[in-house]
Scaffold this active site. Structure first.
Site, PDB file in Angstrom:
ATOM      1  N   LYS A  82       0.835  -1.212   0.000  1.00 17.03           N
ATOM      2  CA  LYS A  82       0.000   0.000   0.000  1.00 17.03           C
ATOM      3  C   LYS A  82       0.871   1.264   0.000  1.00 17.03           C
ATOM      4  O   LYS A  82       0.660   2.170  -0.795  1.00 17.03           O
ATOM      5  CB  LYS A  82      -0.916   0.029   1.244  1.00 17.03           C
ATOM      6  CG  LYS A  82      -1.816  -1.179   1.376  1.00 17.03           C
ATOM      7  CD  LYS A  82      -2.705  -1.091   2.604  1.00 17.03           C
ATOM      8  CE  LYS A  82      -1.974  -1.087   3.929  1.00 17.03           C
ATOM      9  NZ  LYS A  82      -1.265  -2.351   4.256  1.00 17.03           N
TER      10      LYS A  82
ATOM     11  N   ARG B  83      -9.593   0.902   8.662  1.00 17.39           N
ATOM     12  CA  ARG B  83      -9.140  -0.447   8.964  1.00 17.39           C
ATOM     13  C   ARG B  83     -10.193  -1.241   9.711  1.00 17.39           C
ATOM     14  O   ARG B  83      -9.976  -2.411  10.022  1.00 17.39           O
ATOM     15  CB  ARG B  83      -7.921  -0.348   9.852  1.00 17.39           C
ATOM     16  CG  ARG B  83      -6.625  -0.729   9.179  1.00 17.39           C
ATOM     17  CD  ARG B  83      -5.547  -0.517  10.205  1.00 17.39           C
ATOM     18  NE  ARG B  83      -4.383  -1.256   9.909  1.00 17.39           N
ATOM     19  CZ  ARG B  83      -3.331  -0.737   9.276  1.00 17.39           C
ATOM     20  NH1 ARG B  83      -3.357   0.487   8.833  1.00 17.39           N
ATOM     21  NH2 ARG B  83      -2.269  -1.466   9.081  1.00 17.39           N
TER      22      ARG B  83
ATOM     23  N   ARG C 187      11.884  -5.952   4.671  1.00 19.57           N
ATOM     24  CA  ARG C 187      11.648  -4.511   4.520  1.00 19.57           C
ATOM     25  C   ARG C 187      12.655  -3.702   5.354  1.00 19.57           C
ATOM     26  O   ARG C 187      13.006  -4.070   6.460  1.00 19.57           O
ATOM     27  CB  ARG C 187      10.234  -4.139   4.977  1.00 19.57           C
ATOM     28  CG  ARG C 187      10.029  -2.632   4.981  1.00 19.57           C
ATOM     29  CD  ARG C 187       8.602  -2.218   5.009  1.00 19.57           C
ATOM     30  NE  ARG C 187       7.890  -2.689   6.184  1.00 19.57           N
ATOM     31  CZ  ARG C 187       6.597  -2.456   6.382  1.00 19.57           C
ATOM     32  NH1 ARG C 187       5.910  -1.794   5.476  1.00 19.57           N
ATOM     33  NH2 ARG C 187       6.003  -2.913   7.452  1.00 19.57           N
TER      34      ARG C 187
ATOM     35  N   ARG D  23      11.543  -1.879  11.039  1.00 16.31           N
ATOM     36  CA  ARG D  23      10.439  -1.393  11.877  1.00 16.31           C
ATOM     37  C   ARG D  23      10.211  -2.354  13.040  1.00 16.31           C
ATOM     38  O   ARG D  23      10.245  -3.575  12.837  1.00 16.31           O
ATOM     39  CB  ARG D  23       9.156  -1.301  11.033  1.00 16.31           C
ATOM     40  CG  ARG D  23       8.912   0.087  10.496  1.00 16.31           C
ATOM     41  CD  ARG D  23       7.766   0.185   9.549  1.00 16.31           C
ATOM     42  NE  ARG D  23       6.513  -0.439   9.952  1.00 16.31           N
ATOM     43  CZ  ARG D  23       5.392  -0.368   9.241  1.00 16.31           C
ATOM     44  NH1 ARG D  23       5.376   0.290   8.100  1.00 16.31           N
ATOM     45  NH2 ARG D  23       4.297  -0.949   9.637  1.00 16.31           N
TER      46      ARG D  23
ATOM     47  N   ARG E  58      -0.184  -9.104  13.156  1.00 17.89           N
ATOM     48  CA  ARG E  58      -0.790  -8.086  12.289  1.00 17.89           C
ATOM     49  C   ARG E  58      -1.636  -8.726  11.193  1.00 17.89           C
ATOM     50  O   ARG E  58      -2.681  -8.204  10.808  1.00 17.89           O
ATOM     51  CB  ARG E  58       0.315  -7.209  11.665  1.00 17.89           C
ATOM     52  CG  ARG E  58       0.923  -6.250  12.686  1.00 17.89           C
ATOM     53  CD  ARG E  58       2.262  -5.720  12.223  1.00 17.89           C
ATOM     54  NE  ARG E  58       2.177  -4.915  11.028  1.00 17.89           N
ATOM     55  CZ  ARG E  58       3.204  -4.717  10.204  1.00 17.89           C
ATOM     56  NH1 ARG E  58       4.376  -5.271  10.444  1.00 17.89           N
ATOM     57  NH2 ARG E  58       3.049  -3.972   9.140  1.00 17.89           N
TER      58      ARG E  58
HETATM   59  P1  AP5 Z   1       4.914  -1.600   1.833  1.00 10.10           P
HETATM   60  O1  AP5 Z   1       4.569  -0.748   0.663  1.00 10.10           O
HETATM   61  O2  AP5 Z   1       5.670  -0.983   2.958  1.00 10.10           O
HETATM   62  O3  AP5 Z   1       3.593  -2.340   2.354  1.00 10.10           O
HETATM   63  P2  AP5 Z   1       2.361  -1.758   3.157  1.00 10.10           P
HETATM   64  O4  AP5 Z   1       1.151  -2.439   2.647  1.00 10.10           O
HETATM   65  O5  AP5 Z   1       2.365  -0.262   3.170  1.00 10.10           O
HETATM   66  O6  AP5 Z   1       2.732  -2.348   4.582  1.00 10.10           O
HETATM   67  P3  AP5 Z   1       2.701  -1.746   6.036  1.00 10.10           P
HETATM   68  O7  AP5 Z   1       3.379  -2.755   6.905  1.00 10.10           O
HETATM   69  O8  AP5 Z   1       3.217  -0.339   6.087  1.00 10.10           O
HETATM   70  O9  AP5 Z   1       1.202  -1.757   6.294  1.00 10.10           O
HETATM   71  P4  AP5 Z   1       0.523  -1.863   7.594  1.00 10.10           P
HETATM   72  O10 AP5 Z   1      -0.842  -1.700   7.111  1.00 10.10           O
HETATM   73  O11 AP5 Z   1       0.727  -3.024   8.457  1.00 10.10           O
HETATM   74  O12 AP5 Z   1       1.233  -0.703   8.451  1.00 10.10           O
HETATM   75  P5  AP5 Z   1       0.813   0.774   8.775  1.00 10.10           P
HETATM   76  O13 AP5 Z   1       2.011   1.595   8.754  1.00 10.10           O
HETATM   77  O14 AP5 Z   1      -0.374   1.192   7.985  1.00 10.10           O
HETATM   78  O15 AP5 Z   1       5.705  -2.886   1.287  1.00 10.10           O
HETATM   79  C1  AP5 Z   1       6.224  -3.856   2.178  1.00 10.10           C
HETATM   80  C2  AP5 Z   1       7.588  -4.365   1.649  1.00 10.10           C
HETATM   81  O16 AP5 Z   1       7.376  -5.076   0.423  1.00 10.10           O
HETATM   82  C3  AP5 Z   1       8.564  -3.231   1.291  1.00 10.10           C
HETATM   83  O17 AP5 Z   1       9.853  -3.650   1.653  1.00 10.10           O
HETATM   84  C4  AP5 Z   1       8.425  -3.036  -0.224  1.00 10.10           C
HETATM   85  O18 AP5 Z   1       9.625  -2.548  -0.812  1.00 10.10           O
HETATM   86  C5  AP5 Z   1       8.097  -4.465  -0.690  1.00 10.10           C
HETATM   87  N1  AP5 Z   1       7.158  -4.517  -1.818  1.00 10.10           N
HETATM   88  C6  AP5 Z   1       6.085  -3.711  -2.019  1.00 10.10           C
HETATM   89  N2  AP5 Z   1       5.410  -4.082  -3.137  1.00 10.10           N
HETATM   90  C7  AP5 Z   1       6.084  -5.173  -3.637  1.00 10.10           C
HETATM   91  C8  AP5 Z   1       5.854  -6.007  -4.780  1.00 10.10           C
HETATM   92  N3  AP5 Z   1       4.804  -5.823  -5.608  1.00 10.10           N
HETATM   93  N4  AP5 Z   1       6.734  -7.022  -5.003  1.00 10.10           N
HETATM   94  C9  AP5 Z   1       7.791  -7.237  -4.148  1.00 10.10           C
HETATM   95  N5  AP5 Z   1       8.049  -6.455  -3.058  1.00 10.10           N
HETATM   96  C10 AP5 Z   1       7.197  -5.441  -2.796  1.00 10.10           C
HETATM   97  O19 AP5 Z   1       0.286   0.596  10.276  1.00 10.10           O
HETATM   98  C11 AP5 Z   1       1.150   0.203  11.311  1.00 10.10           C
HETATM   99  C12 AP5 Z   1       0.359   0.109  12.600  1.00 10.10           C
HETATM  100  O20 AP5 Z   1      -0.216   1.389  12.922  1.00 10.10           O
HETATM  101  C13 AP5 Z   1      -0.808  -0.864  12.612  1.00 10.10           C
HETATM  102  O21 AP5 Z   1      -0.406  -2.192  12.879  1.00 10.10           O
HETATM  103  C14 AP5 Z   1      -1.668  -0.263  13.734  1.00 10.10           C
HETATM  104  O22 AP5 Z   1      -1.157  -0.581  15.002  1.00 10.10           O
HETATM  105  C15 AP5 Z   1      -1.492   1.234  13.534  1.00 10.10           C
HETATM  106  N6  AP5 Z   1      -2.510   1.796  12.614  1.00 10.10           N
HETATM  107  C16 AP5 Z   1      -2.295   2.387  11.402  1.00 10.10           C
HETATM  108  N7  AP5 Z   1      -3.442   2.754  10.851  1.00 10.10           N
HETATM  109  C17 AP5 Z   1      -4.417   2.398  11.712  1.00 10.10           C
HETATM  110  C18 AP5 Z   1      -5.844   2.497  11.674  1.00 10.10           C
HETATM  111  N8  AP5 Z   1      -6.496   3.036  10.626  1.00 10.10           N
HETATM  112  N9  AP5 Z   1      -6.538   1.996  12.727  1.00 10.10           N
HETATM  113  C19 AP5 Z   1      -5.902   1.469  13.800  1.00 10.10           C
HETATM  114  N10 AP5 Z   1      -4.577   1.337  13.897  1.00 10.10           N
HETATM  115  C20 AP5 Z   1      -3.839   1.800  12.857  1.00 10.10           C
END
Ligand code: AP5
Length: 210
Positions: free
Chosen positions: A13, A88, A123, A156, A167
């Site tokens: 994402k 979410r 990552r 991270r 997660r």
């Molecule tokens: P990346 O693009 O970083 O993936 P992502 O989907 O953004 O993953 P996140 O881990 O950031 O998502 P998340 O939803 O768990 O975390 P968030 O920060 O929102 O890609 C991942 C890796 O794969 C990278 O190394 C990239 O280079 C590689 N890659 C990407 N695409 C690829 C492809 N096509 N092929 C190969 N490799 C690829 O949230 C973190 C925490 O915050 C949550 O756990 C929660 O505690 C809190 N939080 C955030 N938002 C909320 C909410 N709305 N409600 C409640 N809690 C929340």
């Protein structure tokens, strides 16, 4: 254009939101990034949510809804935005609707859990500008440092193996239901996220421009 990026943790994402942000010139709003910045700055909010985020659980709906309300009221969101990581839960999606915001398209990036585990284990995140890399699929040209700003790359805290599994469970239990929610509103578009970053962007752009 008002877009939501849905998908499991590590589905890509953030990576795709960054590409779309450059292509369309609309801001990306990542609740995860906002929360991580709050933790880094040692603010009251950051201290309150640090343990939750590091355990892989979701921060409470009230907190994230408040964050989003404030952010979407800023001027740069007037012509559209990309939501990365919000909503979410169904309660968050309802809150967005109640704010009177009409979403154009919801992109669900589909990736198997086994691939997710491999991805998140590799990552790396820049400790300065927060750019994201992957040791295999998107290495930094400067090795262990960020190719954009030169700061060291870090892992991270929520990318530890046990936390990744937690997660994923949380995603399946609380977030995946949003696919039905937006399918019901006829704005859900599923794209395959397993074929590399460029191929995934191509599929998303095809959805957005049709
Ligand atoms: P990346 O693009 O970083 O993936 P992502 O989907 O953004 O993953 P996140 O881990 O950031 O998502 P998340 O939803 O768990 O975390 P968030 O920060 O929102 O890609 C991942 C890796 O794969 C990278 O190394 C990239 O280079 C590689 N890659 C990407 N695409 C690829 C492809 N096509 N092929 C190969 N490799 C690829 O949230 C973190 C925490 O915050 C949550 O756990 C929660 O505690 C809190 N939080 C955030 N938002 C909320 C909410 N709305 N409600 C409640 N809690 C929340």
């Amino acid at each position: 254009m008002k877009i939501i990026m849905l998908g499991a943790p590590g589905a890509g994402k953030g990576t795709q939101a960054e590409i779309l942000n450059k292509k369309y010139g609309i801001p990306t709003i990542s609740t995860g990034a906002i929360i991580r910045e709050a933790i880094k700055s040692g603010s009251e909010l950051g201290n309150k949510v640090k343990a939750i985020i590091e355990s892989g659980n979701l921060v409470s709906d009230d907190i994230v809804i408040e964050i989003i309300k404030k952010r979407l009221a800023e001027k740069d969101c007037e012509n559209g935005f990309i939501l990365d990581g919000f909503p979410r839960t169904v309660a968050q999606a309802d809150a967005l609707y109640d704010m009177g915001i009409s979403i154009d398209k919801v992109i669900s990036i589909e990736v198997d859990d086994d691939d997710i585990i491999k991805r998140l284990s590799g990552r790396r995140e820049c400790s300065g500008c927060r750019s994201t890399y992957h040791v295999d699929s998107k290495p930094s040209a400067k090795g262990d440092d960020c190719e954009k700003c030169g700061a060291p790359l870090t892992i991270r805290p929520d990318d530890e193996p046990e936390t990744i599994k937690k997660r994923l469970d949380v995603y399946h239990e609380q977030t995946e239901a949003l696919k039905d929610y937006y399918e019901g509103k006829k704005i859900l578009h599923k794209v395959c996220g397993s074929n590399g970053i460029e191929a995934t962007t191509k599929s998303i752009v095809a959805v957005l421009e049709n």
